[in-house]
Each structure stands twice: as C-alpha cells, then as structure tokens.
Design a protein around this motif. Sequence first.
Motif, short mmCIF file in Angstrom:
data_model
loop_
_atom_site.label_atom_id
_atom_site.label_comp_id
_atom_site.label_asym_id
_atom_site.label_seq_id
_atom_site.Cartn_x
_atom_site.Cartn_y
_atom_site.Cartn_z
N ILE A 178 -7.26 4.28 5.51
CA ILE A 178 -7.92 3.16 6.19
C ILE A 178 -7.80 3.31 7.70
O ILE A 178 -8.76 3.07 8.45
N THR A 220 -6.06 -8.22 5.83
CA THR A 220 -5.26 -7.69 6.94
C THR A 220 -3.77 -7.97 6.76
O THR A 220 -2.93 -7.30 7.36
N GLU A 228 -12.57 3.54 -0.33
CA GLU A 228 -11.57 2.73 -1.03
C GLU A 228 -12.20 1.42 -1.50
O GLU A 228 -13.00 0.80 -0.80
N ASP A 260 -6.09 -6.53 -0.27
CA ASP A 260 -6.49 -5.67 0.84
C ASP A 260 -6.88 -6.40 2.12
O ASP A 260 -7.53 -5.81 2.99
N TRP A 302 -12.51 -4.32 9.81
CA TRP A 302 -11.58 -4.12 8.71
C TRP A 302 -12.28 -3.73 7.40
O TRP A 302 -12.00 -2.67 6.83
N LYS A 303 -13.18 -4.55 6.93
CA LYS A 303 -13.82 -4.27 5.64
C LYS A 303 -14.69 -3.02 5.66
O LYS A 303 -14.69 -2.25 4.69
N LYS A 318 -2.91 5.43 1.33
CA LYS A 318 -3.98 4.45 1.52
C LYS A 318 -3.98 3.94 2.96
O LYS A 318 -5.06 3.77 3.56
N PHE A 335 -13.00 0.28 4.61
CA PHE A 335 -12.82 0.60 3.19
C PHE A 335 -14.02 1.38 2.66
O PHE A 335 -13.87 2.30 1.85
N TRP A 379 0.83 -1.20 0.00
CA TRP A 379 0.00 0.00 0.00
C TRP A 379 0.87 1.25 0.00
O TRP A 379 1.99 1.26 0.52
N TYR A 392 -12.29 -2.42 -2.06
CA TYR A 392 -11.68 -3.55 -1.37
C TYR A 392 -11.41 -4.68 -2.37
O TYR A 392 -12.34 -5.23 -2.96
N GLU A 393 -10.14 -5.02 -2.54
CA GLU A 393 -9.75 -6.12 -3.43
C GLU A 393 -9.20 -7.25 -2.57
O GLU A 393 -8.18 -7.10 -1.89
N GLY A 394 -9.89 -8.37 -2.60
CA GLY A 394 -9.59 -9.47 -1.68
C GLY A 394 -8.16 -9.93 -1.69
O GLY A 394 -7.57 -10.21 -0.64
#
Length: 449
Positions: free
Chosen positions: A207, A350, A341, A348, A332-333, A203, A336, A199, A343-345
């Motif tokens: 977050i 943890t 932002e 992104d 966490w999710k 970014k 985003f 990152w 979220y791209e698995g």
Amino acid sequence: MASIEDRWMKQKRDPDTKRKLFDSDKKPIMIRTERYGKGSRYRVKYLDPDKRERSRSFPDGKYTLAKNFKTKMENDVLAGVYRDPKAGELLVEDWAATYLKGRSQDASSQYTVGNLFRCQIFPKLGRRTLKNIDDAALREWKHWMSSVSKISANYQVECWNNLSAMLDAAVADGKILFNPCKRKHISGPKRITRLITPWSDRKFHAIEAAIPDRYRIGTTLGGGLGLRVGETLAFSPDFIDRKRMIYRCARQLVSRSTPLQFKLPKGHKEREIPISDGILQRIDAHILRYPPISVTLPWAEQDGQEFMTVRLLLTNAKGKAWWSKDWATEVWKPAFVTAGEFYEGQVDGTHALRHLYASHMLTQGVNIKELAAFLGHADEAFTLRTYVHLMPSSHERARAATDAMFPPEDGTIHARPSRTTPGATSKKRPSGTSRKIAGRLRRPRLAGH
C-alpha cells in the motif's frame, strides 16, 4: 394538605344563611354546578415541597383514581420523593435538546452525537413523552434499528447507550422515576467483538508503494507514530524535539459539520511519542522534496484564540490542508486498487496503521501503559481490551520453567511455536539458567533431604 374538588356538583346552601344543607340522614344535599357535564370532573389540589399549589384533573367516573393520586402526592411530599407528575410529559426530542447542551460542546462530538439522535432515536421515539417510553416502545425501536435502519450491531449498542444516558439525566432531573433501559427483563443490543488482525509487513509496504510519492509520508506517520488520520494530516515538523527524539502530538484536523479546523488531539490533550532515527530520516527526505506549507485555519478550542497557523507536512495539490474524507477517497482507497489489494472497510481504513503500530510496539516489549500514552488513549483498560491478544505469549516461558522442574528424561526439548509466525517452530535452546536448574534436578538426592 391535599383535597379533591368536584367541579360538576356542589353542596346546596341556604339562600339566607349560606349554610350548607343536609338531608334527614345528615348527608350533604348536592346540586349541579354551571360546569356540569363540561370538561374533567375531579380536580386534585395539593402543595408541592416548595409550598406551590399544584393540581391535576380527572374525568367523570375516575374518582377512585383521583383519590389514589391525592394520597400518593401527600405521601411523596412527606417522604421527600415528590416528583412533578407533569415532568415526564416532555417530548424525547425536546429533552434531548436540553440534554445535549450538557454534553461536550466540542463541534465534532456535538455533530456525532446529534446525528445519532436525529437519525436513530428520533424517528421512533422522538415524539413520545419521557414517561411513555416503556418496554414495548424499546423493543419496537430495537427491532427497527436492526430491520429498517439496518445499522451495525455495535452502532446499535452506541445508540442504546446514548438513549440510556439521556434517560439517566431525566431521572436525575426529576423528569421520570426510573430509566426503562435498565429494567432487568429487557436487554439492549449486544456488541460484536472482533479481534484486530494487524496488517502483514508485506501488505503495508504494498500500500505504501502504491501511494503517490507526495503523500507517501502519511503511511510513515500512521504506521511509525501511531497517529490518527486527523493527527497525520495536521503533522508539523516544528513539533519534533530532535534532542529528545520526541514528536509532540499537539494538533489534529477536524471536519464535521463545521469548516476545516485545527484542534487539540482527541481527549483535548497533547502527548509525546518517541520518534526513531528511521522515521526521522524519512521525514527529512520528504521535506527536501516537498517543503512544509503554512496553513491558517480556525482554532476549535474555546481558549480565546480564534485562528492558528501551522506548517503542514501534508497538503493537497493546491497547497491546502486535507479534509480526511478527501484523503480517504483520493489517496487512501485508490492505493488498494493500484496495489491489487481488496479493500475491506472494517479492516483497511486508515486506522489500520495505528493497529500495525500497536502490534509492533507490543512485539518489541512496550507495555500497555506506555502504549496507551503513545496512542493517546484516555483509559489503559481500553488499550488492553483492544490489543491484549497481540501481546507476546508467556507460554514459552512457562514451558521452560516447568522443564526446569520436571526435565525430560532424555534431555530433549521439543521445538516451540514461534511468537510471530503461527505454525512456525523455534530452534531456540533453553536458557543457561534453565539448563543449570535442570542439571541440578538430575542429581541424586540424599535420603532425608
């Protein structure tokens, strides 16, 4: 040493003398037995290396096959390569149950590997016998994983490797002669290698700002100490050595098929991580607002201790330890979404905080051996493979060295690409040593020197 018994026919004997009878050409006179026409006709009997009698039956019309089997068993016993022919008749799922008992008994590992076998190997291969796993079966299974199960290419590699390891164990135990996964003319799935892109600081801070204040320290622990999520959620200020400025990573939280538990970090070993003044100040500030809460949970290690109490820095709204899946979905999710932002698995999760930590360590000159120790990697080669592309380039030093040997005629040194910002240029002049060497090379040299 071995013999073939015909259970349908037997040699006729004299009723009085019990001698075997022969015809005029001295060939045995054969008559039918009570078993004639029932079951398998030929039975090969032989002694295994332990002098135990073994046998195998063959149907009518397969005398040549029985004869070849008899010869093979005799030769295998004499050569010391005997294997029980019935050993390979064990079902894959039955052998897997035995095989998994020899793997790590760690609850998390047993759950992960067991789930892999149940969901990806047993549906196509579980009811096959070990000796019937051939090239066709492997090709069909490989196609099934990609077209029906539709798991990722890298997970297909994990499945293939686990099946191969199980078959290696079957070979070692004498169940089969060879591992079909290792035949040269059949290839397993290929791993897709993606270079890790850490990152940007922008970014990370976006977050971080989007996470509720009570849980924001989690980003500090992940990005500032390189902790895994289970290690972050098990963080305790009691393991900070303030004199040495070290955090002793000694616990993680695990939550697979078992209740939430404490256990040693991955690899079953503790590790020490340098902690900076800035990180320590953030932790202390968090403690003033949200004091640590003592949590007692089962202790997963088999060392005689059943429970452990740890003062946790991060707990949920009820003062309980976090499950990692709940941390992901509730903290966490959503950050985003708040930060705007995407979220791209694959990028992104943890784990991105560990990658950010590693990239900053390499930028500051921390070597691979040290970084592997800080991250808790068992193999330095793994750390190198994962992060080698993030290491500072040696191109600039190489150009400076070459310029010293072959200085530009006009003395101009072109701008160099920046190490940290692709496409940027650096105005840094050659070092004093480089200028001195370049100056010496410009001087005229005497003939003969």
